[in-house]
Every structure is written in C-alpha cells, then in structure tokens.
Design a protein around this motif. Structure first.
Motif, short mmCIF file in Angstrom:
data_model
loop_
_atom_site.label_atom_id
_atom_site.label_comp_id
_atom_site.label_asym_id
_atom_site.label_seq_id
_atom_site.Cartn_x
_atom_site.Cartn_y
_atom_site.Cartn_z
N ALA A 1 -3.72 -1.17 -5.21
CA ALA A 1 -3.05 -1.39 -3.92
C ALA A 1 -2.22 -0.17 -3.53
N ALA A 2 -1.54 0.44 -4.49
CA ALA A 2 -0.73 1.63 -4.21
C ALA A 2 -1.62 2.80 -3.77
N LEU A 3 -2.76 2.96 -4.42
CA LEU A 3 -3.69 4.03 -4.03
C LEU A 3 -4.25 3.78 -2.63
N TYR A 4 -4.58 2.52 -2.36
CA TYR A 4 -5.11 2.19 -1.04
C TYR A 4 -4.07 2.48 0.05
N GLN A 5 -2.83 2.10 -0.21
CA GLN A 5 -1.76 2.32 0.79
C GLN A 5 -1.61 3.80 1.09
N LYS A 6 -1.59 4.63 0.04
CA LYS A 6 -1.36 6.06 0.23
C LYS A 6 -2.55 6.75 0.89
N TYR A 7 -3.77 6.44 0.40
CA TYR A 7 -4.92 7.24 0.82
C TYR A 7 -5.75 6.62 1.95
N ALA A 8 -5.70 5.31 2.10
CA ALA A 8 -6.50 4.68 3.17
C ALA A 8 -5.67 4.29 4.38
N GLU B 1 -1.91 5.44 4.90
CA GLU B 1 -0.98 6.49 5.33
C GLU B 1 -1.70 7.78 5.72
N GLN B 2 -2.83 8.06 5.10
CA GLN B 2 -3.62 9.24 5.46
C GLN B 2 -4.81 8.82 6.31
N LYS B 3 -5.62 9.77 6.72
CA LYS B 3 -6.73 9.45 7.63
C LYS B 3 -8.07 9.82 6.99
N PRO B 4 -8.64 8.90 6.21
CA PRO B 4 -9.94 9.18 5.61
C PRO B 4 -11.06 9.08 6.65
N ILE B 5 -12.21 9.67 6.31
CA ILE B 5 -13.38 9.55 7.21
C ILE B 5 -14.21 8.33 6.87
N LEU B 6 -13.99 7.77 5.66
CA LEU B 6 -14.76 6.59 5.25
C LEU B 6 -14.00 5.85 4.15
N VAL B 7 -14.00 4.51 4.24
CA VAL B 7 -13.45 3.67 3.17
C VAL B 7 -14.50 2.60 2.84
N LEU B 8 -14.94 2.57 1.59
CA LEU B 8 -15.82 1.52 1.10
C LEU B 8 -14.99 0.64 0.17
N ASP B 9 -15.10 -0.69 0.32
CA ASP B 9 -14.20 -1.57 -0.42
C ASP B 9 -14.93 -2.69 -1.15
N PHE B 10 -16.22 -2.49 -1.49
CA PHE B 10 -16.96 -3.58 -2.11
C PHE B 10 -17.03 -3.49 -3.64
N ASP B 11 -16.51 -2.44 -4.23
CA ASP B 11 -16.44 -2.34 -5.69
C ASP B 11 -15.28 -1.40 -6.01
N VAL C 1 -11.92 4.32 -7.19
CA VAL C 1 -11.18 3.66 -8.26
C VAL C 1 -11.64 2.21 -8.30
N ARG C 2 -11.95 1.73 -9.50
CA ARG C 2 -12.47 0.36 -9.62
C ARG C 2 -12.10 -0.20 -10.98
N LYS C 3 -12.03 -1.53 -11.03
CA LYS C 3 -11.77 -2.20 -12.30
C LYS C 3 -13.08 -2.33 -13.06
N SER C 4 -13.04 -2.07 -14.37
CA SER C 4 -14.23 -2.30 -15.19
C SER C 4 -14.55 -3.79 -15.21
N ASN C 5 -15.85 -4.10 -15.14
CA ASN C 5 -16.28 -5.49 -15.24
C ASN C 5 -16.40 -5.94 -16.69
N TYR D 1 -12.40 0.82 -4.52
CA TYR D 1 -12.36 1.57 -3.27
C TYR D 1 -13.01 2.93 -3.46
N ARG D 2 -13.81 3.34 -2.50
CA ARG D 2 -14.22 4.74 -2.39
C ARG D 2 -13.63 5.23 -1.08
N ILE D 3 -12.73 6.21 -1.18
CA ILE D 3 -12.02 6.73 -0.01
C ILE D 3 -12.41 8.19 0.15
N GLU D 4 -12.98 8.52 1.32
CA GLU D 4 -13.56 9.85 1.53
C GLU D 4 -12.82 10.64 2.60
#
Length: 445
Positions: free
Chosen positions: A377-384, A386-396, A409-413, A398-401
């Motif tokens: 959640a902290a990474l998402y707040q800072k990078y998705a 507060e900043q302006k990414p060109i792409l955010v994928l959130d299905f596994d 960043v993802r949790k191991s299954n 987050y991939r923030i581009e």
C-alpha cells in the motif's frame, strides 16, 4: 497442516501433509472432477511411492480407477490427460523444492489446471469436512504407459544437432526419463541418473547457486549452450557459451524467434517480464498480453487469447501446440532449434541474447516480512498516486511503469515473501530505484 497452495498441494511430507491426507485427496478427487478414473504419474522422490500407494487407495475406495503411467515428468502427465482423454490427473511431485518436500499437481479434462479458484479450495473443504465411505465395488489400478507416445509427439521438434556442442544438467530428476531418447547420449551430461535425494544440488535452476556446475561445464567443454532442468522437468533454464545464466523471461523472446518467424500471433507473458522481451516480441510481430504469475492462470489465459506460446520469469514456457501447457523439454528443443540455426549462420547464442536485452534488470528480489499488505500500500501510494506513471497493472500485486523504468511488487503465492522486480534504461537509474523501493519495503519488517 497447510499443504493446499495456490497452484497445487505441496509441502514437507509428514509435516505439512501425510499419507492420510493423500488418501482423502484420492477419495474425493473423482467426485470433485466428476470422473470415474484418474491418471496418476510420479517423480522419483523417496516419498513418492508411499504417496502413490495411498492416493491410489483413496481413488479406488471411491469406486474410480487409477490409470497409472508410472514415473513421469509433470508435462508427461499433462500429455497423458489429453492423449488418453482422461477426466482427471495427478502428478506426484514437489517440482523444484528440496528432497524433503512432495506434493500433488492436479488437472481436469483437457489438462486444465485445478488451482485455488478452480477447484482446489473445494477439494480442501471436502478433505477436511467430508465423510469417507469406501464403496464395495472398488476401482482398479490399470497400467497406461504413455512414454513412447510422448516421445513421438516431441520428436518432430528435435533439430539436427550435428556440429552443436551441448552441456546438460539433468539435476538427478525426471528429465532423465526423456533427454537421451531425444538428443542422444553423445553430449556432455551432468547428474544423468535418477536420485530423489538430489545429492548434487537442489533441483531448482532459478537459484543460480544450483547452476554452478552447468556453467563450469559449458566453459570447460566450450559448449554452444548449457541446459538445466528442474526436478519434474516442467521448467528449463539456459546458459550461453560465455557461461552466463540467461534470465528466463529473455528465453520467451528466443522462443519468439522460432514461432513468430513462421506466423504472427498472440504471446503471453507474466507481470514480471522484462520490457526487453516485450519489445523484442513486438518487433517480431507478436501481440503481447501480460497476465498473472503461475501455471494455473497462464494455461487458462493462453487458451483465452488463443496465444501461440507464453513464458514466465520462473522458467515455465507454455505452448498452444501442447494443449496450452508448459513443458521444459519442448522449450529446450525449440531453443535448440534457434541455436542450431544461429550456429549454421556462424552466430552465437550470446549474440542473440545481447540483441534482446536493452534494459538493466534487477532480477527477482525477495523480502521476508509480515506486513506485506502495508508495504504494498505504501509503494502504491508513492508511485501510483503521488507520481504520474504511464501504466498501472494491479492483478498480481502491482506493476507500475514510467517511460524509463518500471517495477513489480507482489506477494508470493507459495512462500512468506514479498517479491520485487525492477528495470530501468540505465544501471545507475536501476540501482537508485531499487534502493529507494527496498528502503520502503524494509521499513515494514
């Protein structure tokens, strides 16, 4: 006991699960998958025979038959499921885990995976809460050998290897069942006999520590490439002629050289895949779809997009030609096709890899911590936010581009880790971003 995972049942045998749980899995599985038979294969781990015995007993006590294919690679079980038109199958294996582990990989008709959202949670509930009542008319164990049929399927993909110098590490695992039948004995082989205790190294080639011997063999033998399989041969990894371990997502681009030169089509990659691979595949004419990590998700998605093939950072490669399943051996044969063609043109494997790789990549880094959700959640707040990414994928995770860098960043299954992959146009930028992100994650340990 906590052996029910996202993709399979797996853990330390007689700690996380035991023969009694295996028996119940066998008993309830035919009901879950509505099948009067179950294909069963197994690896050579020291506990696999006992698991086989109790799994069969459970299946038979439910009234269903066991179609026994004997010792098998995991992809061989997928092949058997389709080849025999079976309604259900189980491979007894812990794949790349150490020898004290074992497990069960379950598939339904068409070799579709049974994962946490496609039946595994239902099976767990049945095993924990259901009542076992053995039937009078028990099922039988019926021998159904499929090795010859699987070799016949693979042989057309085997290139002519004249003049090619190959070193192979079979990891004392299930790749020993097939490799010499397909490639012949006249190569540089390491650990080319079965030993379920894996005395040479753990059967996990994604850990570069386990690739020391194959790297040394490539250099000693002046080989054109090295190949190393995991324990159940559903994954494969490669060493170039310079002794460098090739990050497995780059191999997805190499496989693109084989398929996309023949026909343009859809390609599947996981959310951790390098931009180097994505951009190279697009240059070859591939239409790339990004999706979740794990075979239980990849096989279904590849079918959904009618993809030609797909690949993962972990070294799984999926093929429409192979019922959308993964096969380490098929991937190895296709990479050999590409390397044989390069060799005939006087080019090296490393020259192709160096053409593919255009970004600095961190590889996958693991952080052991309890507060995984808070860190993400902290990474998402800072990078998705507060900043302006060109792409955010959130299905596994987050991939923030961003234009010149990205991270996932993802949790191991399967393990208590938060996993990070980052990439940037320069090594300096990558080092800076990894340090920054790591500091945020570590603040939650």
């Amino acid at each position: 006991m906590g052996a029910f995972k996202a993709y399979d049942i797996r853990g330390i045998y007689n700690k996380d699960f035991d023969k009694h749980l295996v028996y119940k899995v066998g008993y309830f599985l035919p009901t879950l998958l509505e099948s009067d038979h179950v294909v069963v294969g197994r690896d050579v781990r020291s506990t696999s025979d006992e698991i086989f015995e109790y799994l069969c007993r459970g299946i038979n006590d439910s009234g269903a038959d066991v179609w026994n294919i004997g010792h098998a690679t995991t992809p061989m079980v997928y092949f058997a499921t389709v080849h025999l038109d079976a309604g259900a199958s189980v491979q007894i294996t812990a794949s790349h885990n150490p020898a004290i582990y074992n497990g069960l990989k379950i598939s339904r008709k068409g070799a579709l995976p049974v994962g946490e959202n496609s039946g595994l949670r239902d099976l767990e509930k049945m095993v924990l809460e259901g009542e076992v009542k053995p039937v009078e008319n028990r099922g039988k164990v019926i021998e159904k050998p499929v090795k010859d049929a699987y070799l016949a399927f693979l042989r057309p993909y085997t290139p002519k290897l004249e003049g090619l110098n190959i070193s192979l590490d079979l990891s004392h695992g299930m790749a020993n069942l097939l490799t010499k039948d397909l490639l012949g004995p006249d190569h540089h082989y390491l650990y080319d006999h079965f030993d379920g205790t894996f005395p040479a190294h753990e059967p996990n080639p994604l850990e570069e520590e386990n690739c020391k011997d194959i790297k040394a063999a490539v250099l000693k033998n002046s080989s054109d490439l090295g190949i190393i399989f995991d324990g159940d041969a559903d994954r494969v990894m490669f060493i170039d002629e310079k002794g460098r371990f090739i990050q497995p997502d780059y191999i997805t681009a190499v496989i693109g050289e084989y398929y996309l030169s023949k026909q343009k089509g859809n390609v599947l990659q996981d959310i951790r895949t390098s931009r180097s691979t994505t951009e190279y595949l697009e240059k070859l004419g591939g239409r790339v779809t990004t999706w979740k990590v794990g075979h239980a998700y990849a096989k279904v998605k590849l079918r959904e997009i009618d993809g030609v093939f797909g690949g993962e950072l972990a070294g799984h490669y999926y093929f429409r030609d192979f019922n959308n399943c993964d096969s380490g051996m098929l991937a190895a044969l296709i990479v050999l096709q590409v390397v044989a063609k390069l060799h005939a043109e006087g080019k090296t494997f490393s020259s192709l890899i160096d053409t593919i790789v255009t970004y600095a990549n961190s590889g996958e880094r693991n952080f052991k911590l309890e507060q995984k959700d808070e860190a993400m959640a902290a990474l998402y707040q800072k990078y998705a936010v507060e900043q302006k990414p060109i792409l955010v994928l959130d299905f596994d995770g987050y991939r923030i581009e961003y234009p010149n860098w990205w991270f996932n960043v993802r949790k191991s299954n399967t393990e208590p880790y938060l996993r990070l992959v980052a990439e940037a146009k320069t090594q300096e930028m990558l080092d800076e971003k990894v340090k920054e992100i790591s500091a945020i994650i570590k603040s939650f340990t």
